[in-house]
Design a protein around this motif. Structure first.
Motif, PDB file in Angstrom:
ATOM      1  N   LEU D  31      19.719 -51.330  43.513  1.00  0.00           N
ATOM      2  CA  LEU D  31      20.624 -52.176  44.291  1.00  0.00           C
ATOM      3  C   LEU D  31      20.252 -52.107  45.766  1.00  0.00           C
ATOM      4  CD1 LEU D  31      22.183 -53.020  41.960  1.00  0.00           C
ATOM      5  CD2 LEU D  31      24.166 -51.729  42.716  1.00  0.00           C
ATOM      6  N   TYR D  32      19.873 -50.944  46.199  1.00  0.00           N
ATOM      7  CA  TYR D  32      19.499 -50.766  47.601  1.00  0.00           C
ATOM      8  C   TYR D  32      18.175 -51.467  47.910  1.00  0.00           C
ATOM      9  CZ  TYR D  32      17.858 -48.304  51.802  1.00  0.00           C
ATOM     10  OH  TYR D  32      17.364 -47.994  53.039  1.00  0.00           O
ATOM     11  N   ARG D  33      17.203 -51.255  47.047  1.00  0.00           N
ATOM     12  CA  ARG D  33      15.876 -51.755  47.385  1.00  0.00           C
ATOM     13  C   ARG D  33      15.671 -53.227  47.052  1.00  0.00           C
ATOM     14  NH1 ARG D  33      11.799 -49.810  44.895  1.00  0.00           N
ATOM     15  NH2 ARG D  33      12.756 -48.517  43.295  1.00  0.00           N
ATOM     16  N   GLU D  34      16.311 -53.683  46.004  1.00  0.00           N
ATOM     17  CA  GLU D  34      16.076 -55.068  45.562  1.00  0.00           C
ATOM     18  C   GLU D  34      17.242 -55.997  45.873  1.00  0.00           C
ATOM     19  OE1 GLU D  34      13.255 -55.920  43.949  1.00  0.00           O
ATOM     20  OE2 GLU D  34      12.373 -53.958  43.539  1.00  0.00           O
ATOM     21  N   TYR D 112      14.437 -51.281  53.927  1.00  0.00           N
ATOM     22  CA  TYR D 112      15.566 -51.841  53.166  1.00  0.00           C
ATOM     23  C   TYR D 112      16.876 -51.895  53.939  1.00  0.00           C
ATOM     24  CZ  TYR D 112      12.115 -50.330  49.716  1.00  0.00           C
ATOM     25  OH  TYR D 112      10.954 -50.119  49.034  1.00  0.00           O
TER      26      TYR D 112
END
Lengths: 202, 202, 202, 202
Positions: D31-34, D112
């Motif tokens: 969720l954080y990266r994408e 990010y």
DNA sequence: TATGAATGAGCGTTCATTCAT
DNA sequence: CATGAATGAACGCTCATTCAT
């Protein structure tokens, strides 16, 4: 009386009593109200208060539950007819009592249809397990009805029986479609008059 | 007359002709033979020769397809009744023709039941979309039948109509359960005699 | 002024005027309010009143639309800064006006955040098209701000510019998170005092 | 302390240990990266080494996973603040330590953004589940910061706290946009000087 | 240019069934 | 016998993109 017809575990102290019965009851209720396809095993497990995984100890597959529900209905029908045989000696009285019993649940029928007719319909369509069993839900009452007409001396007993049960089933269909429970009561009165008017050589 | 009632794409020359109709036909057939729940959109797509994703250009959801099938049945029923009105001037003739038309497909009925009755049953149970539409599958033939009885001068036209349609629906249930198409033929003959015997002030 | 930077069709009489602009406007709005991933081409088409299939005449892919929206924002930012250059001669006045302009939409910011900051965030994550373009949404205002500080004689102009823009972006994040538009007004007042208090050798 | 707040299966010996935690960890990371929208359940399943269908044993829907990730972040933030409370007795030291902790991951932030800020942004836009929970990701650090300023005797503690957290969030936005991790270090130094310079009546 | 229609890969989700303890 | 956990095939549905005219 409670013989299930298949190899169910003996009712020992180890088996939590009634667990199979509770599953069967929950399944019968849900299959009736929601339909066979829409009812999930998880629904049944929850309604019966039985862990999902545990169902498979009592029933091998979902189809087996459906079959068992059909069998339970068959047993229930047989018991009802036996009870009518005991309580009524007169064939006309028996027939009228049969309709009263079948149509007794007119409010539920207005919502979900006849428990036997709709189950039969659904199962014949989806062609589950090549079951011929399901036809007995309809055949047994017809046969019993035919017997009554025959004992009244009617040669056309089978036709009359078909007409009688068809009247109930058809009215049940209309009752559900129109959500009008009164239809069953009115048809009950009509059939009573019809039966009373029938010639009998008994 | 053939208006579908929902926003379907205009039937221009650009549209591959009949695609929506083919989808509807495939859906009606599968819903009838397999049941609503068991029929998948992939089944419908394949039967109609339409790619799965393309269904959604014509119907927003599966429910919309079901609704459209109901509507198509309603239209079909209305057309059939209009045709009977045209072909028969006599109410008794019309009623007998109605039963012959309904029961004409007795072999299919022996396998899948009455297309209207079973659809109605299943949809009322699963309670899709709060549709009151589905009741029309039953109500419209009753209303038309009532009209015939009324034109025969019968005060009890509604009751007779209910009795008439219930006879058909009930026989259809038994026909399917017992897989005995002959039941419908026999009931047809009985109803013909009954209708012929009715008093009429016309 | 309306140069898009890519090969857009000439604005001939054949092209419905403003169609591309309408698509771009609708896309910018939806990308801002719904996010890049959630916005569909169908949404954009509908909002712009353009048939879905026609989008592809103006934009090759969804990514191309996103790029074009970024470009439009860049153009908008440049125009805004040029306008500030024209309207204000004093660097302190310019900086205060910049914040007032950016924070002017505080109610929208409380709902959707800063249009540039959130777009930048989302695009950097999903790594669309290896776009370095998106960084300009942030870099250009920083560079302009740096220029103002430099013209005030500040050696630490870059740091001050970063601090200034970061204050706006950070307050925008908090404003959206807490849904409290007043945060931006308060921060505006604080920054005005800060700017007024700054030494300047101009 | 680690109570998740929702009905997760008991952590018995029967449960493969850490499966839920692994899912949560994988989800938080993706969720954080994408981004929330771009992350699929299949991605999460694969990253956690869990079969796709099994996710639903632990989380009812994707939204439930997102909520759980937010809750995990909230717990993480609370634990970090509690740890700072334990490790530092002086409010100025605490504030400086907070920034160091938040900005510690400057390389990831450059890619990010801030894990809390960007999650908040995205969720507020797509308006998932009417969650007010997500605002806590921002509110809790502000409240803790405010407390520190208040314990320093500052009347304007809330404003200072907003300014402080906004500085971090804003710098994180710029850091990501410009891919320049050094920005956070520089801002850290600036804030340290600022805090050291603050009047305090403690 | 313009457009309704078509396409298929992939999404979130469900569920009968099996497994390990 | 009991049960929480695991599994994967399939479902309804979405969507960026392409096609035919």
């Amino acid at each position: 009386m409670t013989d299930s017809g298949d190899s169910r575990p003996a009712d020992t102290v180890l088996t939590r009593p009634g667990k199979r019965e509770r599953l069967l009851g929950a399944a019968a209720d849900l299959l009736y109200r929601e339909g066979v396809e829409k009812t999930t095993l998880a629904d049944i497990a929850q309604a019966a208060g039985v862990p999902l995984g545990n169902i498979y100890y009592y029933f091998k597959t979902k189809d087996a539950i459906v079959d068992a529900v059909v069998e339970a209905h068959v047993r229930g029908i047989k018991e009802m007819l036996a009870s009518l045989d005991r309580r009524y000696r007169n064939p006309k009285g028996r027939l009228k009592a049969l309709f009263r019993t079948l149509a007794g649940q007119h409010d539920r029928i207005a919502q979900y249809g006849c428990p036997h007719g709709t189950l039969c319909s659904e199962l014949e369509k989806t062609g589950r397990a090549g079951e011929p069993a399901v036809a007995r839900l309809i055949e047994i009452p017809i046969a019993w009805t035919e017997e009554q007409f025959r004992s009244m001396g009617r040669r056309d007993a089978r036709d009359l029986a078909v007409e009688f049960i068809a009247s109930y089933q058809g009215t049940a269909v209309l009752t559900q479609a129109l959500r009008e429970p009164a239809l069953l009561s009115r048809e009950g009165r009509r059939l009573e008059r019809w039966i009373d008017s029938l010639d009998t050589s008994e």
